[in-house]
Scaffold this motif. Sequence first.
Motif, PDB file in Angstrom:
ATOM      1  N   SER A   7     -30.996 -77.418  42.908  1.00  0.00           N
ATOM      2  CA  SER A   7     -31.769 -76.710  42.110  1.00  0.00           C
ATOM      3  C   SER A   7     -32.023 -77.124  40.678  1.00  0.00           C
ATOM      4  O   SER A   7     -32.920 -77.171  40.068  1.00  0.00           O
ATOM      5  CB  SER A   7     -31.584 -74.947  42.309  1.00  0.00           C
ATOM      6  N   PHE A  67     -37.719 -68.033  41.288  1.00  0.00           N
ATOM      7  CA  PHE A  67     -36.403 -67.935  41.875  1.00  0.00           C
ATOM      8  C   PHE A  67     -36.206 -66.682  42.723  1.00  0.00           C
ATOM      9  O   PHE A  67     -36.480 -65.451  42.155  1.00  0.00           O
ATOM     10  CB  PHE A  67     -35.324 -67.926  40.835  1.00  0.00           C
ATOM     11  N   GLY A 103     -33.827 -64.451  45.450  1.00  0.00           N
ATOM     12  CA  GLY A 103     -32.491 -64.124  45.904  1.00  0.00           C
ATOM     13  C   GLY A 103     -32.413 -63.569  47.181  1.00  0.00           C
ATOM     14  O   GLY A 103     -33.326 -62.925  47.578  1.00  0.00           O
ATOM     15  N   ARG A 134     -34.807 -70.977  46.251  1.00  0.00           N
ATOM     16  CA  ARG A 134     -34.321 -69.836  47.000  1.00  0.00           C
ATOM     17  C   ARG A 134     -32.818 -69.886  46.584  1.00  0.00           C
ATOM     18  O   ARG A 134     -32.151 -71.184  46.736  1.00  0.00           O
ATOM     19  CB  ARG A 134     -34.629 -69.603  48.384  1.00  0.00           C
ATOM     20  N   HIS A 135     -32.082 -68.816  46.281  1.00  0.00           N
ATOM     21  CA  HIS A 135     -30.574 -68.957  46.105  1.00  0.00           C
ATOM     22  C   HIS A 135     -29.965 -67.681  46.987  1.00  0.00           C
ATOM     23  O   HIS A 135     -30.597 -66.792  47.422  1.00  0.00           O
ATOM     24  CB  HIS A 135     -30.257 -68.850  44.825  1.00  0.00           C
ATOM     25  N   PRO A 161     -29.410 -66.664  38.867  1.00  0.00           N
ATOM     26  CA  PRO A 161     -28.506 -67.542  39.633  1.00  0.00           C
ATOM     27  C   PRO A 161     -27.943 -68.590  38.810  1.00  0.00           C
ATOM     28  O   PRO A 161     -28.319 -69.024  38.310  1.00  0.00           O
ATOM     29  CB  PRO A 161     -29.199 -67.654  40.700  1.00  0.00           C
ATOM     30  N   ARG A 162     -26.539 -69.193  39.218  1.00  0.00           N
ATOM     31  CA  ARG A 162     -26.284 -70.043  39.128  1.00  0.00           C
ATOM     32  C   ARG A 162     -26.909 -71.019  39.868  1.00  0.00           C
ATOM     33  O   ARG A 162     -27.192 -70.859  40.911  1.00  0.00           O
ATOM     34  CB  ARG A 162     -24.651 -70.125  39.147  1.00  0.00           C
ATOM     35  N   LEU A 163     -27.045 -72.495  39.237  1.00  0.00           N
ATOM     36  CA  LEU A 163     -27.755 -73.430  40.014  1.00  0.00           C
ATOM     37  C   LEU A 163     -27.060 -74.427  40.530  1.00  0.00           C
ATOM     38  O   LEU A 163     -26.045 -75.046  39.949  1.00  0.00           O
ATOM     39  CB  LEU A 163     -28.899 -73.979  39.028  1.00  0.00           C
ATOM     40  N   ASP A 164     -27.331 -74.649  41.766  1.00  0.00           N
ATOM     41  CA  ASP A 164     -26.488 -75.929  42.702  1.00  0.00           C
ATOM     42  C   ASP A 164     -27.211 -77.300  42.050  1.00  0.00           C
ATOM     43  O   ASP A 164     -28.042 -77.208  41.344  1.00  0.00           O
ATOM     44  CB  ASP A 164     -26.182 -75.860  44.001  1.00  0.00           C
ATOM     45  N   TRP A 218     -27.144 -72.323  33.066  1.00  0.00           N
ATOM     46  CA  TRP A 218     -27.847 -73.394  33.627  1.00  0.00           C
ATOM     47  C   TRP A 218     -27.362 -74.706  33.032  1.00  0.00           C
ATOM     48  O   TRP A 218     -27.192 -74.410  31.880  1.00  0.00           O
ATOM     49  CB  TRP A 218     -29.426 -73.123  33.555  1.00  0.00           C
ATOM     50  N   GLN A 243     -27.737 -65.387  46.309  1.00  0.00           N
ATOM     51  CA  GLN A 243     -27.263 -64.224  45.225  1.00  0.00           C
ATOM     52  C   GLN A 243     -28.157 -63.119  45.331  1.00  0.00           C
ATOM     53  O   GLN A 243     -29.209 -62.973  46.095  1.00  0.00           O
ATOM     54  CB  GLN A 243     -26.973 -64.828  43.910  1.00  0.00           C
TER      55      GLN A 243
END
Length: 261
Positions: free
Chosen positions: A196, A157, A159, A182-183, A190-193, A27, A185
Amino acid sequence: MEKKMKILCLHGFRTSGSFLKKQISKWDPSIFAQFDLVFPDGLFPAGGKSEIEGIFAPPYFEWFQFDKDFTEYTNLEECISYLCDYITREGPFAGLLGFSQGATLSALLLGYQAQGKLLKEHPPFKLFVSVSGSKFRDPSICEVAYKDAIRVKSVHFIGEKDWLKLPSQELATAFDNPLIIRHPQGHTVPRLDEVSTGQMRNFTAEIIRESIEKKHELENGEVKVDSEERKPEEMSKINNQEKSAMDINKRELEIAEAVKA
């Protein structure tokens, strides 16, 4: 220089504090720049194969054990006692962050504290970050920990491909006004965009802002109550409460009662 607020970070089943630290390092560092993150290892060595063998070096740990239906738990009472002692000794902590088993356990501590069952001498937690968390399923635990909406600022979070997707959604409902991210994966941190990441920056910035405002209120005497204004019997009662709160044996008894309630 003023100390940063601490966040206690609890890892998942049969992993380690070091592994969760590596996961969170994905992150943007600006998210927790104003906090110190603490990553302890679980109380018990892993009792079986770890899913991260070959991915991350051992040793691996677990917080407690459970049956296949997640309705019966072994060493949960010992785990809670250990964490309460750790929090009291190493704290105060502003909040909790957890992945999977660590998130489930963190939410339990928050619920028990809100109900006055545990950590009475520790300041109320300000925040909770849950990644793939879930509720305990034992009715005797649920009736206490999730009795009322937990009024701690929380982000969850969830997935899309996570096998704990539905339980994670259910856990979020135990909190007052939760932020859900929500993601796409699975069962992972998770990796965050960009979106997020911005949500998380705003989330932690709000915690910092509220903490500063509260500190200023206390310094300006807006909330502070001078001890000289209290009646002698009130001061005596407060002193007795403080002594009681520091009694480790009593705290352990409360832990046992909370788990068995």
